[in-house]
Design an enzyme around this catalytic site. Structure first.
Site, PDB file in Angstrom:
ATOM      1  N   ARG A 297      14.570  -1.321  45.569  1.00  0.00           N
ATOM      2  CA  ARG A 297      14.732  -0.487  46.769  1.00  0.00           C
ATOM      3  C   ARG A 297      13.492   0.363  47.013  1.00  0.00           C
ATOM      4  NH1 ARG A 297      21.208   1.229  46.525  1.00  0.00           N
ATOM      5  NH2 ARG A 297      21.878  -0.826  47.264  1.00  0.00           N
ATOM      6  N   TYR A 438      17.661  -5.936  53.713  1.00  0.00           N
ATOM      7  CA  TYR A 438      17.793  -6.461  52.335  1.00  0.00           C
ATOM      8  C   TYR A 438      17.654  -5.362  51.284  1.00  0.00           C
ATOM      9  CZ  TYR A 438      12.630  -7.649  52.015  1.00  0.00           C
ATOM     10  OH  TYR A 438      11.264  -7.677  51.982  1.00  0.00           O
ATOM     11  N   GLU A 439      18.095  -5.624  50.104  1.00  0.00           N
ATOM     12  CA  GLU A 439      18.219  -4.617  49.040  1.00  0.00           C
ATOM     13  C   GLU A 439      19.099  -3.447  49.490  1.00  0.00           C
ATOM     14  OE1 GLU A 439      17.351  -5.433  46.220  1.00  0.00           O
ATOM     15  OE2 GLU A 439      15.946  -7.049  46.654  1.00  0.00           O
ATOM     16  N   GLY A 440      20.068  -3.738  50.327  1.00  0.00           N
ATOM     17  CA  GLY A 440      20.974  -2.681  50.803  1.00  0.00           C
ATOM     18  C   GLY A 440      20.570  -2.176  52.169  1.00  0.00           C
ATOM     19  N   GLN A 445      22.155   2.567  51.868  1.00  0.00           N
ATOM     20  CA  GLN A 445      21.298   3.631  51.321  1.00  0.00           C
ATOM     21  C   GLN A 445      21.884   4.995  51.653  1.00  0.00           C
ATOM     22  OE1 GLN A 445      18.852   2.501  49.446  1.00  0.00           O
ATOM     23  NE2 GLN A 445      19.300   0.422  50.150  1.00  0.00           N
TER      24      GLN A 445
END
Lengths: 596, 596
Positions: A297, A438-440, A445
Site C-alpha cells: 500500500r 488495487y491494494e485496497g 483505506q
C-alpha cells in the site's frame, strides 16, 4: 517524451523534510550518508532514464501475451529486468543477511518513485517481489527465509500476492481456495485466483506465489485463512528447479491501463493439486498478508507520486513549446507558448503542488518507518510505528486519488493532442486509474483510517501529528513573509477542520458507526490535504531560511507552497463541513429508500 | 449493460424546473404540450434503447476504419443512422420550412441527452450536422438554405466543422487554409484540417464541410477568416451528386475514447483545389462559426449529462448485485450487496447529485433559448438570450468536467472490475475525457465567461440570476424542513461567494486582467456549483410541495438536493477563496520564474 528524475527536489525532500541526517545517525543505517544517498539516486536516475523509461510506451502498445499457458512480456522487458536485478536494485532496503543492502526505507521510497515514474507496468514486478520478501521475513520459518529470500532479492525469482477470487475482492472472508494437508507436511491447493499482477511471465526462472487459502475444517471468514507459498516450479533439495507445479495462467485481463503488467487468472490444482508450503501458523494468514499489503500500500502511494511527476514533466514541456494565443499582457503580438496563459499556469501549479505535497508526506512517512525499525528506544520505535501506520492509508488513498487528478490535468494542458494516444498523456491518465483501486480501494483505506488507525487509539497518533502541525503554525506566525502569513491562515483553518473531524470520528465510530464511515473517504482526503499542506508549510519555512543559497529553487518552493495554501488547503473546511453534517442529513441520503 | 432513459426525471426537470408549460404557450411552440412531449420522449427512449445503445460497446471495440481514403463506420452504424434519420430525429428542433418539426430546444436537449447516453460516438454525427444546419440558417443565402438545409435535416447528407489545423487549435488566428476566388464566384481551398469529427464516413451519401479559411489578401488574425461550404461530392444543378471534390481523408486519429467517432485529418486541394462556396460575407467567418460553436458547446454540455447518467445507471446496477462485505449495522452475517456500504452510497449520491444538478441547469438554459427565440416581447427575448449566453460556457465547462468525475466514480464503484475493459465502466471514463477539451477547452469556456459574458455587461446577466437565487433562498427560509434549512445555509453561502467573485471579475478584468483570468476556470466551477445547487433547491421545494403525489420519487429528489447541499455546495466558499486570494499571492505563482 522521456522522464528525468527530479533529483534536486527528491534530495531536498529527504534532507529538509524527512530528516535524512537523523536517519543516517540511527544504528544500522550509518551508510546512508548524504554522499552515498546522492550517488545511489544519481545512478537510479541514470539507469531508469536509459533502460526503463524508454519501454513505457512500448509496453502500452505491446502488452504481455499469453500463449498456451506461457506469458511473454513486452519486448525489452526481459533484458531490462536482468539489468535491474544485476545492478542490485531489488535489494536496496532488504537485509544484508539475505543479500540486500540494508539501506533506509526512505531511500527505497525515493528509488521506487524513480522506477515507477520511468515505467509503472515494469515496476509492478519488483513491487510485488518486495511484498513477498517482507512477508517471508516476517512470517516465514528460518529455513524458508534462507531458502527463498536470497533468490527473490537477487531477482532470480519474483513474487506475487494471491488474494482476490471472482467472488472475493475487497472481502477476503469470501475466499474459497482450499489447501489440503499431505502426509509430508506440504499442502495441495485448489482454486481460482484473479487479478494476479505478474502472476505469470518470462522475466525470471521461477515465481513464488503467496496464496491465501483455507485448510480443511478452517473456520469461516478471515479467521480461517492461511498463507501458503506455492512456487511455479518445485525446487529440488539441491536448489535446482524441479517439476512444474499445478498452478497455471488461464487468461490475462484486457485492462484500461498498465497494459504491460500481466494481470493473470491463476488456476490452482486442476491437475491434482498445486503443492504449497504453509507460511506462519495455520489460520493466521491474514496477519502475514497484511504485512505484505501494508508495504504494498505504501508502495502504491509512491506510484501515485511517480505518475503525477511524470505527467507534470510532460505537460510542462508541452506547455513551453506549443504556440497558441497571445498573452494577456500584450507582451507579444505573435502566438506565444501556452505556458504564458494564466490557466495553463494554474493547471501546472496544481499538478506541481499536489505532487510535491504528496511526495513530502510519503517521504515523511517512510522516515517514520526507519525510526520505527532502527531507533534505539522502544518508546520511540512504538510512536514512530504508530504514526507510520496512521499515514499509510492516507499515503495510499490521497496520493493515488490525486495521481488521477494530476494525470487528467496533464491531458488537459495538451488540449486535443492529449486525447491522441501517441502523445502519451492519455497513457498516464489510463495507468493512474488503477492506483486508487488495487491494494485496497480508497474506501478500504479510509475504513482502515477510521477504524484501526483513528478509533482504536482514540485519535492518539493523529493528535501527535496535530501538535506537530501546531508547532509549524507557530513558526509561520513568527515569519513576516506574505507566503508564510497566507499559509498560516489556511493551515490553521485546515487543522481546525481536521481536529474537529478526528473528534467526530472517534466519537461516532462508537455511537453511530454508519455516520462515521459515511465520511471516511472525505476524512482521508481532508487528512491528506492538511498533512501534505503541513509538509509544504515546513518546506516554505526552510526555503525562506536557506533562500540565499539557491534563489531559483527556493523561490519556486515558496511559490508552490503559497499556491498549495490558496488553492488546495482552501478546500479543507468544505470537506470538514460535508463530513460533519448533522446526523439526520447524513441519514437521509444513506437511507435504503434512496436507491429503490 | 444497456441504458434506459430516465424519463420520469427528464419530464420532471422539463416541467418543474425549465417551465415546459410556459414554453408550450409561446407562439410557434404550441405543439409542445405535455402529451406530445411525453410521446416523443417515450419514442426516443425506445428507439435509442433498442437501436443505438447496443452499438456503444461495439463501436469501442471496432472503430471506424480508413482504407484508401474511404472510411467505413463501425458495423451497425450505417443501418442505425438510416433508421435515425428516417424517423425524423435529426429535424426535431429545426424549422418546418426546411423539413424540420420546429419543436422547442428544451425538447431537443432532452432528446440529445438520450441519444448521447445511448452512444456518444454515434451521436456526434447528428450533433455536428445540427451545427451545420444552424450555421447555414443564420449565415447562408436563401438559395444556400433551400438547397442544403433540407438535405441535412433529412439525413441524406451530414455536416462537419473544420476549424482546427496542426498549428491552430484553440487559437483560430493561426489558421492558414487558403481560399482563392474563381471566375465563377466559387473558391478553391488549399490546406490541412485536423480533428474533424465525422470528417469522412459512409453513413450518408454526401458530407458538407463548413470550413474556416483565408481569402487572398485577407487580414491577419481572426478578422481575416471566412466561412466556406465544401461538399465532399459536388452537386449538379438537378441536385444529383457530381464529381468527387478535392477534399480527402488522409488519416484517422487513434484516440483515448470515442473510438467509433472517426476523427479525420482532411487534406484540401492536393489535386488542384477543393471547390467551396462562401457562406455569409468575406472575413466574417468567425461570427458564423460561433453560431455553430455555441450550439455545439451547449450540445457538448448535454453530452456530459448523458455520459454521467449512463455511468450512474451502470454503477447503481453493479452496486445492487455485487456481494462483498458485511453491512456495518450487522443486519446480515453474509456478504451483502456493496450498495449497503456507506461509501458506495456516497459515491452513488455524488454521481446522482452532480448529474441531476447539471441536467437541471442545462434544461433551464435550453428553455431560456426557447424564450429568446419565441417570446413575443423584444425585451424578454433579449434578456433570455443574455441569460442563455451567460450559461452556455458554464453548461459546457461544468457539465463536462463533472462527467469525468462521475465516470471516474463509476469505475471506482466497480472496484477492480472497473479497470477491466469488458465491464464497460472504463469506456465511459475514456469517452468522457474528450468532453472538456473539444468545442473549446474548459479554460476557453472560462475565458468566454469572464470576458464576453461577465466583464462586457458588468455582470448584469449574472446578477439577474443572483436575484432569482435570492428569491429561492427566501422560499427555502419559509420552509420548516431540515432539508430546506440545510440547503438554505449552503446556497446562501455559495451565492455570497459567487457574488463576490462576480464583482472581483468585473473589476479585475479591467484593472488586472491576468489576475482575473487566473481564476477563470475556478469561477466557472463555482458558478456551475452554485447555479446547479440553485436548481436542486428549486427541485427540493417543488418536491416538498408535491410530495404526497409520488412519495418515492419526491423523497429521492429531496434527499439528492439535501446531499447536493452538504457535499457539493459546501465546496463553493473554498473555490471563492482560491479565486480571490490577494493579488500578490496570485502574482507569485503566475511569475515567469516559477517555470524556469
Amino acid at each position: 517524451m522521456s522522464y528525468s528524475a527530479p533529483l534536486k527536489e527528491i534530495i531536498f525532500t529527504m534532507q529538509a523534510l524527512a530528516g535524512l541526517e537523523a536517519i543516517a545517525a540511527l544504528p544500522g543505517l550509518e551508510d546512508a550518508n548524504l554522499d552515498m544517498v546522492r550517488a545511489i539516486l544519481e545512478e537510479a536516475a541514470k539507469f531508469n532514464h536509459e533502460i526503463i523509461a524508454p519501454l513505457n510506451r512500448v509496453g502500452d502498445c505491446q502488452p504481455a501475451v499469453l500463449r498456451q499457458g506461457e506469458v511473454t512480456a513486452t519486448p525489452g522487458f526481459k533484458s531490462a529486468f536482468a539489468q535491474f536485478t544485476q545492478a542490485g536494485w531489488q535489494g536496496i532496503v532488504h537485509p544484508p543477511a539475505y543479500g540486500g543492502q540494508g539501506l533506509p526505507k526512505l531511500l527505497g521510497a525515493a528509488c521506487n518513485e524513480i522506477l515507477n515514474a520511468a515505467n509503472l507496468s515494469f515496476a509492478l514486478c519488483p513491487l510485488l517481489t518486495d511484498g513477498a520478501i517482507e512477508a517471508l521475513l516476517t512470517a516465514g520459518s528460518e529455513e524458508q527465509k534462507k531458502r527463498f529470500v536470497p533468490l527473490l532479492i537477487s531477482g532470480a525469482w519474483t513474487g506475487t500476492m494471491n488474494l482476490t477470487e471472482p467472488q472475493a475482492g475487497s472481502d477476503l472472508a469470501l475466499i474459497r481456495t482450499r489447501a489440503q494437508q499431505q502426509d509430508d507436511g506440504t499442502y495441495k491447493l485448489f482454486g481460482t485466483k484473479i487479478f494476479i499482477t505478474y502472476g505469470e511471465h518470462d522475466l525470471a526462472a521461477n515465481i513464488l506465489h503467496l496464496v491465501l487459502a483455507r485448510t480443511t475444517n478452517a473456520p469461516d471468514g478471515v479467521k480461517g485463512l492461511s498463507l501458503f507459498l506455492v512456487p511455479k516450479f518445485l525446487v529440488n533439495q539441491d536448489g535446482s528447479l524441479g517439476a512444474r507445479n499445478d498452478v497455471h495462467c488461464v487468461s490475462l485481463e484486457h485492462k484500461l491501463g498498465i497494459h504491460a503488467s500481466p494481470t493473470a487468472v491463476l488456476q490452482y490444482g486442476d491437475q491434482g493439486g498445486a503443492i504449497g508450503y504453509l507460511i506462519g501458523a495455520e489460520n493466521r494468514g491474514l496477519e502475514s498478508m497484511f504485512i505484505m499489503m501494508n508495504a504494498a500500500r505504501f508502495a502504491v502511494g509512491m506510484q501515485g507520486i511517480a505518475l503525477a511527476e511524470r505527467a507534470y514533466q510532460q505537460a510542462l514541456a508541452y506547455a513551453k513549446t506549443r504556440l497558441q494565443g497571445r498573452p494577456l499582457d500584450g507582451s507579444t503580438p505573435h502566438a506565444a507558448p501556452i505556458i504564458k496563459h494564466p490557466d495553463v499556469r494554474r493547471m501546472l501549479m496544481t499538478m506541481r503542488a499536489l505532487t510535491e505535497g504528496a511526495r513530502a508526506l510519503a517521504y515523511y512517512a517512510a522516515a517514520l518507518r526507519d525510526f520505527a525499525e532502527h531507533a534505539p528506544e522502544a518508546k520511540t520505535k512504538l510512536e514512530n510505528q504508530a504514526l507510520y501506520e496512521y499515514l499509510v492509508p492516507i499515503v495510499k488513498g490521497w496520493n493515488t486519488e490525486l495521481a488521477s487528478e494530476v494525470a487528467s490535468l496533464g491531458v488537459q494542458v495538451h488540449g486535443g493532442m492529449g486525447f491522441i494516444e501517441e502523445t502519451g498523456a492519455a497513457q498516464y491518465y489510463r495507468d493512474a486509474r488503477i492506483l486508487s483501486i488495487y491494494e485496497g480501494t480508497t474506501a478500504i483505506q479510509a475504513n482502515d483510517l477510521v477504524g484501526r488507525k483513528t478509533a482504536r487509539d482514540g485519535g492518539a497518533a493523529a493528535k501527535i501529528l496535530m501538535a506537530r502541525i501546531l508547532a509549524t503554525e507557530e513558526a509561520l506566525a513568527a515569519s513576516n513573509s506574505l507566503a508564510a502569513k497566507v499559509m498560516h491562515t489556511h493551515l490553521r483553518a485546515g487543522r481546525h477542520s481536521l481536529e474537529s473531524v478526528l473528534d467526530f470520528m472517534v466519537e461516532r465510530s462508537k455511537t453511530q458507526p454508519t455516520i462515521a464511515y459515511a465520511g471516511a473517504v472525505l476524512y482521508l482526503k481532508l487528512a491528506g490535504t492538511v498533512l501534505a499542506g503541513w509538509q509544504m508549510a515546513r518546506a516554505l519555512l526552510i526555503a525562506q531560511e536557506h533562500y540565499a543559497l539557491d534563489e531559483t529553487f527556493y523561490a519556486q518552493k515558496i511559490a508552490t507552497a503559497h499556491f498549495f495554501a490558496t488553492h488546495i488547503l482552501t478546500q479543507a473546511p468544505g470537506l470538514g463541513a460535508a463530513i460533519m453534517s448533522d446526523s439526520e442529513s447524513i441519514e437521509s441520503w444513506l437511507a435504503e429508500a434512496q436507491f429503490s
